[in-house]
Every structure is written in C-alpha cells, then in structure tokens.
Design a protein around this motif. Structure first.
Motif, PDB file in Angstrom:
ATOM      1  N   SER A 188       0.781  -1.259   0.377  1.00 20.26           N
ATOM      2  CA  SER A 188      -0.360  -0.048   0.100  1.00 20.26           C
ATOM      3  C   SER A 188       0.715   1.680  -0.234  1.00 20.26           C
ATOM      4  CB  SER A 188      -1.057   0.063   1.146  1.00 20.26           C
ATOM      5  OG  SER A 188      -1.783  -0.530   1.340  1.00 20.26           O
ATOM      6  N   GLN A 189       0.396   2.181  -0.411  1.00 18.04           N
ATOM      7  CA  GLN A 189       0.982   3.867  -0.023  1.00 18.04           C
ATOM      8  C   GLN A 189       0.192   4.331   0.584  1.00 18.04           C
ATOM      9  OE1 GLN A 189      -0.012   6.228  -3.464  1.00 18.04           O
ATOM     10  NE2 GLN A 189       0.888   8.269  -2.007  1.00 18.04           N
ATOM     11  N   LEU A 190       1.490   4.620   1.926  1.00 15.85           N
ATOM     12  CA  LEU A 190       1.290   4.829   3.186  1.00 15.85           C
ATOM     13  C   LEU A 190       1.012   6.043   3.244  1.00 15.85           C
ATOM     14  CD1 LEU A 190       0.489   4.246   6.318  1.00 15.85           C
ATOM     15  CD2 LEU A 190       3.242   4.121   6.767  1.00 15.85           C
ATOM     16  N   THR A 191       0.557   6.871   4.235  1.00 13.64           N
ATOM     17  CA  THR A 191       0.191   7.838   4.518  1.00 13.64           C
ATOM     18  C   THR A 191       0.219   7.823   6.134  1.00 13.64           C
ATOM     19  OG1 THR A 191      -0.731   9.012   2.386  1.00 13.64           O
ATOM     20  CG2 THR A 191      -0.543  10.703   4.590  1.00 13.64           C
ATOM     21  N   ASP A 192       1.043   8.264   6.812  1.00 14.71           N
ATOM     22  CA  ASP A 192       0.981   8.196   8.145  1.00 14.71           C
ATOM     23  C   ASP A 192       0.952   9.988   8.735  1.00 14.71           C
ATOM     24  OD1 ASP A 192       1.601   7.358  10.808  1.00 14.71           O
ATOM     25  OD2 ASP A 192       3.374   6.082  10.427  1.00 14.71           O
ATOM     26  N   VAL A 193       0.223   9.811   9.740  1.00 15.04           N
ATOM     27  CA  VAL A 193       0.248  11.373   9.934  1.00 15.04           C
ATOM     28  C   VAL A 193       0.349  11.232  12.244  1.00 15.04           C
ATOM     29  CG1 VAL A 193      -0.802  12.117   8.093  1.00 15.04           C
ATOM     30  CG2 VAL A 193      -1.985  11.361   9.614  1.00 15.04           C
ATOM     31  N   SER A 194       0.210  10.145  12.050  1.00 10.47           N
ATOM     32  CA  SER A 194       0.261   9.651  13.311  1.00 10.47           C
ATOM     33  C   SER A 194       1.293  10.356  14.795  1.00 10.47           C
ATOM     34  CB  SER A 194       1.055   8.512  14.280  1.00 10.47           C
ATOM     35  OG  SER A 194       1.776   7.924  13.508  1.00 10.47           O
ATOM     36  N   CYS A 195       1.520  10.894  15.296  1.00  8.52           N
ATOM     37  CA  CYS A 195       1.892  11.736  16.169  1.00  8.52           C
ATOM     38  C   CYS A 195       1.904  12.063  17.700  1.00  8.52           C
ATOM     39  CB  CYS A 195       1.634  13.416  15.797  1.00  8.52           C
ATOM     40  SG  CYS A 195       2.647  14.767  15.724  1.00  8.52           S
ATOM     41  N   ALA A 196       3.173  12.133  18.071  1.00  6.81           N
ATOM     42  CA  ALA A 196       3.392  12.004  19.409  1.00  6.81           C
ATOM     43  C   ALA A 196       2.250  13.273  20.350  1.00  6.81           C
ATOM     44  CB  ALA A 196       4.465  11.688  19.433  1.00  6.81           C
ATOM     45  N   GLY A 197       1.535  12.796  21.035  1.00  8.11           N
ATOM     46  CA  GLY A 197       1.185  13.409  21.734  1.00  8.11           C
ATOM     47  C   GLY A 197      -0.234  14.020  21.225  1.00  8.11           C
ATOM     48  N   ALA A 198      -0.698  13.447  20.542  1.00  6.40           N
ATOM     49  CA  ALA A 198      -1.838  13.945  19.543  1.00  6.40           C
ATOM     50  C   ALA A 198      -2.635  13.395  20.842  1.00  6.40           C
ATOM     51  CB  ALA A 198      -1.764  13.042  18.252  1.00  6.40           C
ATOM     52  N   GLN A 199      -4.214  14.151  20.030  1.00  3.39           N
ATOM     53  CA  GLN A 199      -5.385  13.362  21.306  1.00  3.39           C
ATOM     54  C   GLN A 199      -6.546  13.275  20.258  1.00  3.39           C
ATOM     55  OE1 GLN A 199      -5.760  16.581  24.524  1.00  3.39           O
ATOM     56  NE2 GLN A 199      -4.006  16.258  24.854  1.00  3.39           N
TER      57      GLN A 199
ATOM     58  N   PHE B 137       6.226  18.293  21.290  1.00  4.89           N
ATOM     59  CA  PHE B 137       6.560  18.887  22.129  1.00  4.89           C
ATOM     60  C   PHE B 137       7.759  19.390  21.724  1.00  4.89           C
ATOM     61  CE2 PHE B 137       9.338  15.902  19.839  1.00  4.89           C
ATOM     62  CZ  PHE B 137      10.685  16.122  20.197  1.00  4.89           C
ATOM     63  N   ASP B 138       7.648  19.653  20.820  1.00  9.02           N
ATOM     64  CA  ASP B 138       8.914  20.321  20.355  1.00  9.02           C
ATOM     65  C   ASP B 138       8.507  22.091  20.234  1.00  9.02           C
ATOM     66  OD1 ASP B 138       8.586  19.884  18.245  1.00  9.02           O
ATOM     67  OD2 ASP B 138      10.205  19.312  17.255  1.00  9.02           O
ATOM     68  N   GLY B 139       7.472  22.124  20.610  1.00  8.72           N
ATOM     69  CA  GLY B 139       6.255  23.640  20.018  1.00  8.72           C
ATOM     70  C   GLY B 139       6.146  24.055  18.443  1.00  8.72           C
ATOM     71  N   GLN B 140       6.231  22.869  17.089  1.00  5.41           N
ATOM     72  CA  GLN B 140       5.582  22.995  15.766  1.00  5.41           C
ATOM     73  C   GLN B 140       4.190  22.656  16.544  1.00  5.41           C
ATOM     74  OE1 GLN B 140       7.912  21.317  12.526  1.00  5.41           O
ATOM     75  NE2 GLN B 140       9.005  20.000  14.178  1.00  5.41           N
ATOM     76  N   SER B 141       3.892  23.212  15.003  1.00  7.95           N
ATOM     77  CA  SER B 141       2.753  23.225  14.543  1.00  7.95           C
ATOM     78  C   SER B 141       1.880  21.878  13.634  1.00  7.95           C
ATOM     79  CB  SER B 141       1.579  24.272  14.194  1.00  7.95           C
ATOM     80  OG  SER B 141       1.835  25.090  15.430  1.00  7.95           O
ATOM     81  N   ARG B 142       1.503  20.811  14.144  1.00  2.00           N
ATOM     82  CA  ARG B 142       0.898  20.137  12.330  1.00  2.00           C
ATOM     83  C   ARG B 142       0.044  19.995  12.320  1.00  2.00           C
ATOM     84  NH1 ARG B 142       4.759  19.964  10.364  1.00  2.00           N
ATOM     85  NH2 ARG B 142       3.849  17.729   9.383  1.00  2.00           N
ATOM     86  N   PRO B 143      -0.573  19.811  10.937  1.00  2.00           N
ATOM     87  CA  PRO B 143      -2.145  19.769  10.372  1.00  2.00           C
ATOM     88  C   PRO B 143      -2.972  18.511  10.826  1.00  2.00           C
ATOM     89  CG  PRO B 143      -0.455  19.042   8.651  1.00  2.00           C
ATOM     90  CD  PRO B 143       0.127  19.805   9.777  1.00  2.00           C
ATOM     91  N   ALA B 144      -4.634  19.097  11.625  1.00  2.00           N
ATOM     92  CA  ALA B 144      -5.410  18.366  11.635  1.00  2.00           C
ATOM     93  C   ALA B 144      -4.912  16.656  10.732  1.00  2.00           C
ATOM     94  CB  ALA B 144      -6.774  18.313  11.248  1.00  2.00           C
ATOM     95  N   GLN B 145      -5.075  15.988  11.337  1.00  2.00           N
ATOM     96  CA  GLN B 145      -5.176  14.676  10.822  1.00  2.00           C
ATOM     97  C   GLN B 145      -5.578  13.614   9.968  1.00  2.00           C
ATOM     98  OE1 GLN B 145      -3.508  11.132  13.756  1.00  2.00           O
ATOM     99  NE2 GLN B 145      -2.243  12.527  14.458  1.00  2.00           N
ATOM    100  N   PHE B 146      -7.015  14.330  10.452  1.00  2.00           N
ATOM    101  CA  PHE B 146      -8.067  14.164   9.174  1.00  2.00           C
ATOM    102  C   PHE B 146      -7.780  14.960   7.668  1.00  2.00           C
ATOM    103  CE2 PHE B 146     -12.133  13.071  12.235  1.00  2.00           C
ATOM    104  CZ  PHE B 146     -11.386  11.620  12.515  1.00  2.00           C
ATOM    105  N   ASP B 147      -6.822  15.778   7.833  1.00  2.00           N
ATOM    106  CA  ASP B 147      -6.748  16.351   6.310  1.00  2.00           C
ATOM    107  C   ASP B 147      -6.531  15.272   4.868  1.00  2.00           C
ATOM    108  OD1 ASP B 147      -7.324  18.539   7.830  1.00  2.00           O
ATOM    109  OD2 ASP B 147      -5.445  19.401   7.714  1.00  2.00           O
TER     110      ASP B 147
END
Length: 310
Positions: free
Chosen positions: A101-112, A123-133
């Motif tokens: 499969s072509q994998l799109t892995d948007v899992s992220c440490a600290g995600a709720q 944890f290092d202050g970056q902003s990540r887009p919504a995983q549902f995107d």
C-alpha cells in the motif's frame, strides 16, 4: 474533584514523560542553525511507498492516524524533524510494506482526539495540521489509535506519576471512569468523522497494550501500593473504552490489551518499555518493536478476511 485529581495524579506526570522521554529527542534540533527546507506535499503528509506499486494492492491507499503508540518513537529509526516522532518500524509501516500500500502516516506523539480535527502542537513547539486532512474519498484503509492522551490519562499511567495522596482511591477511580466514558464518546465521534471523510475505507481501531502486571510491580514501572490498583483500573478501563467505541461505530477493533497478556512492562517479554529511555529500541513507556510487530500481524490477519457484515 477534577482539579484535585489533576493535581494528585497528573502533577509531575507529564513533566516526567517529557523530561525523561520526548524532550530527550529535541537535542539534535537545538544544533540546527538554519530552518529546515519546506517539505513537499507528500513529505508533509508522511506518505511512503509507490503509487504505481500500490495499484496491485487490495488497499492501495492506507492512512494511519494516531498518537505515539502508533508513531512508536525509536523503533528503530525515528523522524524527529516534524515533532511527531514516527519510526520506520511502526505498525503502519510494517502493514503497508506487506500489503504493498501507499502509506500516509500522520500519527503524532502527543496527539489527542482533538488533534484529528484541529492543529496539534508537538512536544518541540511545532504545529501539525489536523490528521483528518490526510483522508479523502480515495482512501482504502484507515487505522486509528487514539484516546490515551485525552485528560492526560495515559501519560499519568505510563509515567508512573500516579500518587493518590490527597484524595481517596475510590474518588480517583470514579473520576477516571467518568473521563474514560468521555474518551469513548470522543473516539466514537472520531470514527464517525473518518467514515464521513473516507466513505469507502475499511476502518480499524487499534487499542492500547497492557502495561501493568496482574500482580505486583517492578523497577521499570515504579508504582506504589496505593497507585497500583488505580493504574490497573485505568489501563483496563482505557481498553474497554475503545472497544465500546469500536462497537458503537461498527468498526473492527484490535484488542491489544488482550493480545498483550503476558507482555506487560514487568514481564520477561515486555512489549512496552519501562521508565528508562532506550534510543536503540523505544522511548520510555512506549512500545518496543515486538509490540508493533504484534499489532501489524493482527491487522494483517484481519485484513486477510472479508469485512464483517459487508
């Protein structure tokens, strides 16, 4: 009671996890004088694999959503650039490789659960887009592992920061039960959101493993006599909350709590690391490769069978 519970159980727990675990991964970033190059759209979404190679797969497009029990820091090689700590040996990578499969892995440490629909601060202050995107109508397979970071429940358990102290154990368990009910509701809603955005996808919810032994404890899991039964209640209760969410959303469920019996932190063959970071194997209180391989094997077993009630 909630504010007292937060002080009694969570004070120092998240700090212990961060100082002993996640922040240890930020050392390299402090040495970077220049900003990192802007990632391509594929890199931004964590895409792996070949579109051409994926065409022959039963699940050409696979999206993995979740927190650090999905991203699996230090198992073994970990991408630290975006703050999500996704490893090359996490279960989405193993499953995608086996399925082609072509994998799109948007899992992220600290995600709720809120990180699925809104911006997440890492944890290092970056902003990540919504995983549902990462989801769309062409998505064929979705795995989701989420909920443990809501209300700080799992970080409290995993860090060994449980200290009942100023509140009665019964009151602590009562508040945890209430919060777990809310987690179950949130995950149920999240699964509905996945179905809305990826209507043709096969969706599988992945639970959390067993951390606490049935009897006693060990140096790798430093819980005192008061905290131990509360920790067991929380560990089992989180598994039950996710199983209930999967049932209500009518999606398949990987019962990792049951699957990991005999593999708690104190066992001879643990699937989760204890309180000491091991940069060659796993972040503190996070899955070892063996745990990720077990999840991948169970997912592949499910995926080899027809969709239930299809």
């Amino acid at each position: 009671m909630t504010s007292r519970l937060t002080r009694a159980l969570a004070a120092g727990a998240t700090a212990a996890l961060l100082s002993g675990g996640l922040l240890a991964c930020g050392d390299d970033q402090e040495q970077e004088a220049a900003p990192a190059p802007t990632p391509s759209s594929d890199e931004e979404r964590g895409e792996q694999g070949s579109r051409q190679g994926a065409r022959g797969s039963d699940y050409p497009s696979y999206v993995a959503l979740g927190d650090s029990y999905t991203s699996a820091p230090f198992v073994p090689e970990t991408d630290r650039d975006d703050g999500c700590l996704r490893s090359s040996g996490n279960y989405p990578s193993l499953v995608a490789a086996e399925l082609g499969s072509q994998l799109t892995d948007v899992s992220c440490a600290g995600a709720q659960t809120l990180s699925l629909v809104g911006v997440q601060r890492t944890f290092d202050g970056q902003s990540r887009p919504a995983q549902f995107d990462a989801l769309d109508q062409d998505t064929d397979l979705v795995t989701l592992g989420i909920g443990g970071n809501d209300f700080g429940l799992f970080s409290t358990l995993a860090s060994g920061g449980l200290a009942v102290g100023e509140v009665e154990a019964d009151d602590v368990v009562g508040d945890i039960t209430e919060q777990l009910d809310q987690v179950s509701d949130r995950v149920t809603s999240a699964l509905a959101g996945v179905a809305d955005r990826a209507p043709d996808a096969r969706v599988i919810l992945v639970g959390y493993p067993r951390l606490v032994p049935a009897q006693g404890t060990c140096p790798a899991l430093p819980l005192d006599d008061e905290a131990l039964p509360v920790a067991r209640t929380l560990n089992r209760g989180l598994a039950d909350a996710l199983e209930n969410a999967a049932r209500r959303a009518e999606v398949e469920y990987v019962d990792l709590y049951a699957l990991s019996q005999g593999h708690d932190i104190c066992s001879d063959d643990p699937w989760v690391n204890g309180q000491e970071n091991d940069p060659e194997r796993a972040l503190a209180f996070h899955p070892f490769a063996a745990g990720q391989e077990a999840v991948a094997d169970e997912l592949l077993r499910l995926l080899a069978e027809p969709v239930p009630n299809a």
